[in-house]
Design an enzyme around this catalytic site. Structure first.
Site, short mmCIF file in Angstrom:
data_model
loop_
_atom_site.label_atom_id
_atom_site.label_comp_id
_atom_site.label_asym_id
_atom_site.label_seq_id
_atom_site.Cartn_x
_atom_site.Cartn_y
_atom_site.Cartn_z
CD GLU A 26 43.01 37.77 32.20
OE1 GLU A 26 44.18 38.29 32.29
OE2 GLU A 26 42.12 38.42 31.97
CE LYS A 103 46.29 39.49 34.11
NZ LYS A 103 44.92 40.25 33.84
#
Length: 124
Positions: A26, A103
């Protein structure tokens, strides 16, 4: 007063790429985040005078929010949401801010539509 008793300005679906998350991938690859804000304020003074300086310039706010999403990475979207709420409350006309951080590419090992954190902050 609470958001339910104030006028509201909403900015929904603001998209920006950030490197937030606890996983190395990420941080390395980044991903898109989607931000919704609902601001509670009294729009009367701006409306009465037809005066932008007495309300929130949402174009400018959007740029400041995107800068936070694109800026310093954090582990949690809870932290990101708190930082975004603080930006909203920098405007003296804003009494309360509700921020949702979506997200959509969260590392969830099952089919899902969305992961989001919603917070509400107000002036002390």
């Amino acid at each position: 007063m609470t958001l339910d008793h104030l006028d509201q300005i909403e900015l929904r679906g603001l998209r920006a790429r950030g490197r937030h998350g606890v996983l190395p991938a990420e941080r390395e690859l980044g991903q898109e985040f989607v931000v919704d804000v609902v601001l509670g304020l009294d729009t009367g003074p701006a409306a009465d005078g037809d005066d932008l300086s007495r309300t929130v310039d949402y174009g400018s706010l959007a740029s400041r929010l995107v800068a936070v999403v694109e800026g310093e990475p954090v582990n949690l979207i809870e932290t990101l949401a708190a930082r975004l709420a603080a930006v909203c409350l920098q405007d003296a006309t804003v009494a309360e801010a509700q921020v949702t951080v979506h997200k959509p590419s969260a590392p969830v090992p099952h089919p899902f539509t969305d992961v989001a954190v919603k917070i509400r902050r107000s002036r002390p």
